[in-house]
Structures are given as structure tokens and as C-alpha cells.
Design a protein around this motif. Structure first.
Motif, PDB file in Angstrom:
ATOM      1  N   ALA A   1     -42.792 -10.733  -3.311  1.00 17.19           N
ATOM      2  CA  ALA A   1     -43.307 -11.903  -4.041  1.00 17.19           C
ATOM      3  C   ALA A   1     -44.823 -11.996  -3.909  1.00 17.19           C
ATOM      4  N   PHE A   2     -45.345 -11.727  -2.733  1.00 13.60           N
ATOM      5  CA  PHE A   2     -46.791 -11.787  -2.500  1.00 13.60           C
ATOM      6  C   PHE A   2     -47.518 -10.749  -3.355  1.00 13.60           C
ATOM      7  N   ILE A   3     -47.015  -9.509  -3.340  1.00 15.30           N
ATOM      8  CA  ILE A   3     -47.670  -8.433  -4.093  1.00 15.30           C
ATOM      9  C   ILE A   3     -47.506  -8.631  -5.594  1.00 15.30           C
ATOM     10  N   LEU A   4     -46.330  -9.067  -6.035  1.00 12.58           N
ATOM     11  CA  LEU A   4     -46.121  -9.345  -7.459  1.00 12.58           C
ATOM     12  C   LEU A   4     -47.093 -10.423  -7.938  1.00 12.58           C
ATOM     13  N   ASN A   5     -47.240 -11.490  -7.177  1.00 16.79           N
ATOM     14  CA  ASN A   5     -48.176 -12.556  -7.538  1.00 16.79           C
ATOM     15  C   ASN A   5     -49.604 -12.029  -7.607  1.00 16.79           C
ATOM     16  N   SER A   6     -49.972 -11.181  -6.661  1.00 18.26           N
ATOM     17  CA  SER A   6     -51.316 -10.605  -6.665  1.00 18.26           C
ATOM     18  C   SER A   6     -51.548  -9.787  -7.929  1.00 18.26           C
ATOM     19  N   GLY A   7     -50.563  -8.990  -8.307  1.00 17.99           N
ATOM     20  CA  GLY A   7     -50.689  -8.190  -9.522  1.00 17.99           C
ATOM     21  C   GLY A   7     -50.762  -9.037 -10.775  1.00 17.99           C
ATOM     22  N   LEU A   8     -49.929 -10.066 -10.844  1.00 18.34           N
ATOM     23  CA  LEU A   8     -49.951 -10.952 -12.017  1.00 18.34           C
ATOM     24  C   LEU A   8     -51.275 -11.705 -12.127  1.00 18.34           C
ATOM     25  N   SER A   9     -51.865 -12.060 -10.986  1.00 19.39           N
ATOM     26  CA  SER A   9     -53.133 -12.799 -11.020  1.00 19.39           C
ATOM     27  C   SER A   9     -54.288 -11.928 -11.502  1.00 19.39           C
ATOM     28  N   LYS A  10     -54.143 -10.620 -11.405  1.00 17.54           N
ATOM     29  CA  LYS A  10     -55.192  -9.702 -11.871  1.00 17.54           C
ATOM     30  C   LYS A  10     -54.977  -9.273 -13.318  1.00 17.54           C
ATOM     31  N   ARG A  11     -53.851  -9.633 -13.894  1.00 15.59           N
ATOM     32  CA  ARG A  11     -53.461  -9.149 -15.220  1.00 15.59           C
ATOM     33  C   ARG A  11     -54.527  -9.413 -16.290  1.00 15.59           C
ATOM     34  N   ASN A  12     -55.106 -10.569 -16.283  1.00 17.92           N
ATOM     35  CA  ASN A  12     -56.126 -10.918 -17.280  1.00 17.92           C
ATOM     36  C   ASN A  12     -57.464 -11.217 -16.610  1.00 17.92           C
ATOM     37  N   ALA A  13     -57.824 -10.376 -15.650  1.00 19.40           N
ATOM     38  CA  ALA A  13     -59.064 -10.584 -14.903  1.00 19.40           C
ATOM     39  C   ALA A  13     -60.274 -10.518 -15.835  1.00 19.40           C
ATOM     40  N   ASP A  14     -61.243 -11.405 -15.577  1.00 18.18           N
ATOM     41  CA  ASP A  14     -62.479 -11.381 -16.366  1.00 18.18           C
ATOM     42  C   ASP A  14     -63.380 -10.239 -15.867  1.00 18.18           C
ATOM     43  N   GLU A  15     -64.487 -10.035 -16.564  1.00 15.95           N
ATOM     44  CA  GLU A  15     -65.405  -8.930 -16.242  1.00 15.95           C
ATOM     45  C   GLU A  15     -65.950  -9.030 -14.821  1.00 15.95           C
ATOM     46  N   ASP A  16     -66.319 -10.239 -14.381  1.00 16.47           N
ATOM     47  CA  ASP A  16     -66.872 -10.405 -13.037  1.00 16.47           C
ATOM     48  C   ASP A  16     -65.847 -10.049 -11.967  1.00 16.47           C
ATOM     49  N   THR A  17     -64.621 -10.503 -12.144  1.00 15.43           N
ATOM     50  CA  THR A  17     -63.564 -10.193 -11.184  1.00 15.43           C
ATOM     51  C   THR A  17     -63.288  -8.696 -11.173  1.00 15.43           C
ATOM     52  N   ALA A  18     -63.184  -8.099 -12.347  1.00 15.05           N
ATOM     53  CA  ALA A  18     -62.932  -6.662 -12.440  1.00 15.05           C
ATOM     54  C   ALA A  18     -64.068  -5.874 -11.783  1.00 15.05           C
ATOM     55  N   SER A  19     -65.293  -6.278 -11.998  1.00 12.99           N
ATOM     56  CA  SER A  19     -66.439  -5.589 -11.394  1.00 12.99           C
ATOM     57  C   SER A  19     -66.418  -5.706  -9.871  1.00 12.99           C
ATOM     58  N   TYR A  20     -66.077  -6.891  -9.373  1.00  8.89           N
ATOM     59  CA  TYR A  20     -65.984  -7.097  -7.926  1.00  8.89           C
ATOM     60  C   TYR A  20     -64.893  -6.208  -7.328  1.00  8.89           C
ATOM     61  N   LEU A  21     -63.685  -6.253  -7.901  1.00 12.02           N
ATOM     62  CA  LEU A  21     -62.575  -5.455  -7.380  1.00 12.02           C
ATOM     63  C   LEU A  21     -62.892  -3.962  -7.423  1.00 12.02           C
TER      64      LEU A  21
END
Length: 151
Positions: free
Chosen positions: A18-38
Motif C-alpha cells: 500500500a505504501f509503495i502503490l501510493n508513492s507510485g500513484l502520487s508521482k503519476r502526474n508529477a509536475d516539471e519541478d517534482t520530476a526534475s527533483y526526483l
């Protein structure tokens, strides 16, 4: 053939999945800043990722986390298999911890307050190893009682 997962594996699998699934779903529509950070954090630990486009990296990470989380949640996937996948994933996350000197105290192991969020991935690593090793062990349905006959 034995069960694909043992009942005592399910608490670890459900909570972790559940923890990992939630983490993946929260990144599904990541904005440019979040994607650049990750992408930047991952590239520091794993330099071969530097040439990958940040949005593509984040989408692949999201898909991987969703797939791993779902596999952990579904008992149709053998514990040895999902444990192996979780161990590999958590090992990659620990690379983030060990590549960031600000995350660790001067001894190189213990986390700083800033490093606690990364250090918790060691728990995922341990859970993965436990599922993998226990999932590969022969199932024990109970204790065999051997009667000794005295003549």
C-alpha cells in the motif's frame, strides 16, 4: 506445489504494498519541478540516469512503484518473487542514502535528522529479504512427531 504466499507474509506485503502503490500513484502526474527533483536525486546516486529526460524517468519510476505495490498486495504473486523485487527496489533507494553525505553522520552509517526519510528504506530492504528468503524455504505445515518405540 505449495501456497504462493504464506499467511504470515500478508501483513508485511499489505502494508509495504500500500505504501509503495501510493508513492507510485502520487508521482503519476508529477509536475516539471517534482520530476526534475526526483531525477536529480536519482542521478546523483546512479549517474547513468543523467541523460534520461526527468519526466520520462519519473513516469518509469511511477509505473515501477505501481507495479511493485500491486504485486505485493496481490497474493497470487509468490512471496519469493515480490521479495526479490522489493529487495532490488529498496537497494536502489538505499543508494540515495549512501550517495548523500548530508544524510549520514560522520560514522557514515547512522542517519542525520535530514537523512531519516532515506534511512527508512533499510526497512523495505529487510522486509524484501525476509519475504524472499522465507518464500524460498520449504513450507512447514506443522511439526512432525516421531514416536520412538522401545523394545
Amino acid at each position: 506445489m505449495g501456497a504462493l504466499t504464506r499467511p504470515h507474509h500478508m501483513p508485511m506485503r499489505l502494508i509495504t504494498g500500500a505504501f509503495i502503490l501510493n508513492s507510485g500513484l502520487s508521482k503519476r502526474n508529477a509536475d516539471e519541478d517534482t520530476a526534475s527533483y526526483l531525477h536529480g536525486e536519482a542521478s546523483r546516486a546512479w549517474p547513468f540516469l543523467k541523460d534520461m529526460e526527468p519526466k520520462r524517468f519519473t513516469q518509469l519510476l511511477s509505473n515501477g512503484e505501481i507495479a511493485l505495490g500491486a504485486a505485493l498486495l496481490l497474493p497470487v504473486f509468490p512471496s519469493a518473487l515480490v521479495g526479490t523485487a522489493l529487495t532490488g527496489f529498496a537497494g536502489g533507494l538505499l543508494g540515495l542514502y549512501f550517495s548523500n553525505p548530508e544524510a549520514r553522520m560522520s560514522d557514515g552509517i547512522r542517519p542525520t535528522p535530514e537523512g531519516l526519510a532515506l534511512a527508512k528504506d533499510s526497512w523495505l530492504f529487510g522486509i524484501g529479504l525476509s519475504l524472499m528468503m522465507d518464500g524460498m524455504a520449504p513450507a512447514r505445515c506443522g511439526r512432525k512427531h516421531v514416536r520412538k518405540h522401545h523394545h
